[in-house]
Scaffold this motif. Structure first.
Motif, PDB file in Angstrom:
ATOM      1  N   PHE A 119       7.677  -9.836  93.846  1.00  0.00           N
ATOM      2  CA  PHE A 119       8.307  -9.513  95.133  1.00  0.00           C
ATOM      3  C   PHE A 119       8.716  -8.045  95.208  1.00  0.00           C
ATOM      4  O   PHE A 119       8.785  -7.464  96.282  1.00  0.00           O
ATOM      5  CB  PHE A 119       9.461 -10.461  95.477  1.00  0.00           C
ATOM      6  CG  PHE A 119      10.712 -10.373  94.668  1.00  0.00           C
ATOM      7  CD1 PHE A 119      11.530  -9.260  94.699  1.00  0.00           C
ATOM      8  CD2 PHE A 119      11.126 -11.466  93.899  1.00  0.00           C
ATOM      9  CE1 PHE A 119      12.707  -9.211  93.986  1.00  0.00           C
ATOM     10  CE2 PHE A 119      12.315 -11.427  93.182  1.00  0.00           C
ATOM     11  CZ  PHE A 119      13.108 -10.296  93.223  1.00  0.00           C
ATOM     12  N   ALA A 120       8.942  -7.401  94.044  1.00  0.00           N
ATOM     13  CA  ALA A 120       9.283  -5.979  94.053  1.00  0.00           C
ATOM     14  C   ALA A 120       8.122  -5.145  94.583  1.00  0.00           C
ATOM     15  O   ALA A 120       8.323  -4.196  95.359  1.00  0.00           O
ATOM     16  CB  ALA A 120       9.674  -5.514  92.651  1.00  0.00           C
ATOM     17  N   VAL A 121       6.905  -5.482  94.180  1.00  0.00           N
ATOM     18  CA  VAL A 121       5.728  -4.751  94.658  1.00  0.00           C
ATOM     19  C   VAL A 121       5.615  -4.840  96.173  1.00  0.00           C
ATOM     20  O   VAL A 121       5.343  -3.850  96.861  1.00  0.00           O
ATOM     21  CB  VAL A 121       4.449  -5.289  93.979  1.00  0.00           C
ATOM     22  CG1 VAL A 121       3.196  -4.748  94.669  1.00  0.00           C
ATOM     23  CG2 VAL A 121       4.431  -4.899  92.507  1.00  0.00           C
ATOM     24  N   VAL A 122       5.839  -6.037  96.710  1.00  0.00           N
ATOM     25  CA  VAL A 122       5.763  -6.218  98.164  1.00  0.00           C
ATOM     26  C   VAL A 122       6.816  -5.367  98.870  1.00  0.00           C
ATOM     27  O   VAL A 122       6.530  -4.657  99.835  1.00  0.00           O
ATOM     28  CB  VAL A 122       5.935  -7.700  98.543  1.00  0.00           C
ATOM     29  CG1 VAL A 122       6.026  -7.864 100.065  1.00  0.00           C
ATOM     30  CG2 VAL A 122       4.770  -8.521  97.999  1.00  0.00           C
ATOM     31  N   PHE A 123       8.054  -5.422  98.383  1.00  0.00           N
ATOM     32  CA  PHE A 123       9.123  -4.647  99.021  1.00  0.00           C
ATOM     33  C   PHE A 123       8.853  -3.146  98.934  1.00  0.00           C
ATOM     34  O   PHE A 123       9.103  -2.407  99.891  1.00  0.00           O
ATOM     35  CB  PHE A 123      10.473  -4.977  98.383  1.00  0.00           C
ATOM     36  CG  PHE A 123      11.014  -6.322  98.756  1.00  0.00           C
ATOM     37  CD1 PHE A 123      10.992  -6.754 100.076  1.00  0.00           C
ATOM     38  CD2 PHE A 123      11.551  -7.171  97.797  1.00  0.00           C
ATOM     39  CE1 PHE A 123      11.490  -7.998 100.428  1.00  0.00           C
ATOM     40  CE2 PHE A 123      12.056  -8.410  98.137  1.00  0.00           C
ATOM     41  CZ  PHE A 123      12.023  -8.822  99.460  1.00  0.00           C
ATOM     42  N   VAL A 124       8.362  -2.680  97.792  1.00  0.00           N
ATOM     43  CA  VAL A 124       8.077  -1.248  97.630  1.00  0.00           C
ATOM     44  C   VAL A 124       6.971  -0.814  98.588  1.00  0.00           C
ATOM     45  O   VAL A 124       7.051   0.265  99.200  1.00  0.00           O
ATOM     46  CB  VAL A 124       7.703  -0.930  96.173  1.00  0.00           C
ATOM     47  CG1 VAL A 124       7.126   0.478  96.049  1.00  0.00           C
ATOM     48  CG2 VAL A 124       8.935  -1.055  95.275  1.00  0.00           C
ATOM     49  N   LEU A 125       5.940  -1.630  98.730  1.00  0.00           N
ATOM     50  CA  LEU A 125       4.856  -1.298  99.659  1.00  0.00           C
ATOM     51  C   LEU A 125       5.372  -1.243 101.099  1.00  0.00           C
ATOM     52  O   LEU A 125       4.996  -0.352 101.867  1.00  0.00           O
ATOM     53  CB  LEU A 125       3.725  -2.322  99.536  1.00  0.00           C
ATOM     54  CG  LEU A 125       2.906  -2.262  98.240  1.00  0.00           C
ATOM     55  CD1 LEU A 125       1.892  -3.408  98.204  1.00  0.00           C
ATOM     56  CD2 LEU A 125       2.187  -0.921  98.118  1.00  0.00           C
ATOM     57  N   ILE A 126       6.223  -2.186 101.455  1.00  0.00           N
ATOM     58  CA  ILE A 126       6.802  -2.180 102.800  1.00  0.00           C
ATOM     59  C   ILE A 126       7.653  -0.928 103.000  1.00  0.00           C
ATOM     60  O   ILE A 126       7.557  -0.240 104.024  1.00  0.00           O
ATOM     61  CB  ILE A 126       7.655  -3.437 103.040  1.00  0.00           C
ATOM     62  CG1 ILE A 126       6.767  -4.689 103.059  1.00  0.00           C
ATOM     63  CG2 ILE A 126       8.418  -3.328 104.370  1.00  0.00           C
ATOM     64  CD1 ILE A 126       7.538  -5.996 103.129  1.00  0.00           C
ATOM     65  N   GLY A 127       8.484  -0.607 102.012  1.00  0.00           N
ATOM     66  CA  GLY A 127       9.340   0.563 102.117  1.00  0.00           C
ATOM     67  C   GLY A 127       8.555   1.853 102.228  1.00  0.00           C
ATOM     68  O   GLY A 127       8.899   2.737 103.033  1.00  0.00           O
ATOM     69  N   ALA A 128       7.497   1.980 101.427  1.00  0.00           N
ATOM     70  CA  ALA A 128       6.665   3.183 101.486  1.00  0.00           C
ATOM     71  C   ALA A 128       5.978   3.294 102.838  1.00  0.00           C
ATOM     72  O   ALA A 128       5.851   4.400 103.399  1.00  0.00           O
ATOM     73  CB  ALA A 128       5.633   3.152 100.362  1.00  0.00           C
ATOM     74  N   THR A 129       5.536   2.176 103.385  1.00  0.00           N
ATOM     75  CA  THR A 129       4.883   2.184 104.698  1.00  0.00           C
ATOM     76  C   THR A 129       5.853   2.606 105.788  1.00  0.00           C
ATOM     77  O   THR A 129       5.537   3.443 106.641  1.00  0.00           O
ATOM     78  CB  THR A 129       4.318   0.791 105.019  1.00  0.00           C
ATOM     79  OG1 THR A 129       3.375   0.421 104.003  1.00  0.00           O
ATOM     80  CG2 THR A 129       3.625   0.786 106.370  1.00  0.00           C
ATOM     81  N   VAL A 130       7.069   2.039 105.754  1.00  0.00           N
ATOM     82  CA  VAL A 130       8.085   2.399 106.746  1.00  0.00           C
ATOM     83  C   VAL A 130       8.413   3.885 106.654  1.00  0.00           C
ATOM     84  O   VAL A 130       8.501   4.585 107.665  1.00  0.00           O
ATOM     85  CB  VAL A 130       9.362   1.559 106.543  1.00  0.00           C
ATOM     86  CG1 VAL A 130      10.506   2.098 107.390  1.00  0.00           C
ATOM     87  CG2 VAL A 130       9.092   0.100 106.893  1.00  0.00           C
ATOM     88  N   GLY A 131       8.578   4.383 105.427  1.00  0.00           N
ATOM     89  CA  GLY A 131       8.878   5.799 105.252  1.00  0.00           C
ATOM     90  C   GLY A 131       7.744   6.688 105.705  1.00  0.00           C
ATOM     91  O   GLY A 131       7.966   7.731 106.327  1.00  0.00           O
ATOM     92  N   GLY A 132       6.508   6.281 105.400  1.00  0.00           N
ATOM     93  CA  GLY A 132       5.357   7.073 105.811  1.00  0.00           C
ATOM     94  C   GLY A 132       5.212   7.142 107.322  1.00  0.00           C
ATOM     95  O   GLY A 132       4.946   8.210 107.886  1.00  0.00           O
ATOM     96  N   VAL A 133       5.402   6.020 107.986  1.00  0.00           N
ATOM     97  CA  VAL A 133       5.331   6.007 109.449  1.00  0.00           C
ATOM     98  C   VAL A 133       6.485   6.813 110.038  1.00  0.00           C
ATOM     99  O   VAL A 133       6.309   7.575 110.995  1.00  0.00           O
ATOM    100  CB  VAL A 133       5.370   4.556 109.977  1.00  0.00           C
ATOM    101  CG1 VAL A 133       5.507   4.539 111.491  1.00  0.00           C
ATOM    102  CG2 VAL A 133       4.119   3.796 109.544  1.00  0.00           C
TER     103      VAL A 133
END
Length: 257
Positions: A76-90
């Motif tokens: 679940f950490a990988v999923v949250f990190v990917l979501i966070g990176a996407t939000v930050g990138g956008v």
């Protein structure tokens, strides 16, 4: 990356955001979305049956409990990190609207905090409905990361109020690195208690029972935290605190490069 982290920490931004992210993860663990179902997910992740856990097999197979819970958390950490990176990138594309987005996110946090605390339960009971994946096979260690990823995706509507703190704090200085880091800290806040509960399962049962009897208090504390962060973002006090921290952290010494 090291230089970026040093700059963020010295500027006070991460010094304030990281503890909030960790507490948000901890609140998520003790929420009704997670802690009542902890034995079930430990069973899924380790391959041990509910009967095995109930009869003390977990204590005799501590290595398996550690491996399964760690792999589950990594999933679940990988999923949250990917979501966070996407939000930050956008968010980095929307820097010119930073102030407006921060106010909107703050207002949303206030509403979600009130929902999390149960303020609107009687009026709109559906807001606290338990959304999750109900059927997951108990397949053991090999699939534990996948089960962890399903946990992150399947529980998103339920733990969304607490994870929304990460989204809001990411937009205050929107970068993919910031979003990934805060999401990783959130995952640790949620995951470390999970691992400890797995390794010390028998001893943790008493603590879990104690928390469940005080579930409403946990929800009120978590909701209050969300509301406070939301108010800080809406009023601009978050930036003021960051600036104050910057003076405390940077004034009088030079950050090593």
């Amino acid at each position: 990356m090291v230089e970026w982290f040093q700059t963020q920490a010295a500027g006070g931004s991460l010094a304030l955001a990281v503890p909030v992210a960790a507490v948000a993860g901890l609140v998520s663990f003790f929420s009704p979305c997670v802690i009542p179902l902890l034995p079930g997910y430990l069973s899924y992740a380790t391959g041990l049956s509910g009967a095995d856990l109930a009869t003390g097999e977990a204590g005799r197979r501590r290595g398996r409990m550690l491996a399964g819970s760690v792999l589950f958390v990594l999933g679940f950490a990988v999923v949250f990190v990917l979501i966070g990176a996407t939000v930050g990138g956008v968010g980095s594309w929307l820097r010119e609207y930073r102030d407006e987005i921060t106010v909107v996110m703050g207002a949303l946090l206030i509403v979600l905090g009130l929902v999390f605390a149960g303020v609107f339960t009687r009026v709109l009971p559906g807001l606290q409905r338990d959304w999750r994946i109900h059927s997951i096979p108990s397949v053991g260690l090999g699939a534990a990361p996948l089960i962890g990823a399903l946990f992150a995706l399947g529980w998103s509507p339920c733990i969304g109020p607490t994870y929304s703190v990460i989204v809001g704090l990411t937009y205050t200085d929107a970068t993919a690195g910031r979003g990934a880091l805060l999401s990783a800290v959130y995952a640790l806040g949620l995951g470390i208690p999970f691992v400890l509960a797995g390794v010390f399962y028998s001893r943790s049962l008493g603590a879990i029972s104690w928390v469940r009897r005080r579930q409403q208090l946990v929800m009120l504390i978590g909701g209050a935290m969300l509301v406070v962060v939301g108010v800080l973002l809406v009023t601009g006090w978050w930036d003021w605190i960051v600036q104050w921290l910057q003076l405390q952290l940077v004034d009088g010494f030079e950050v090593a490069i």
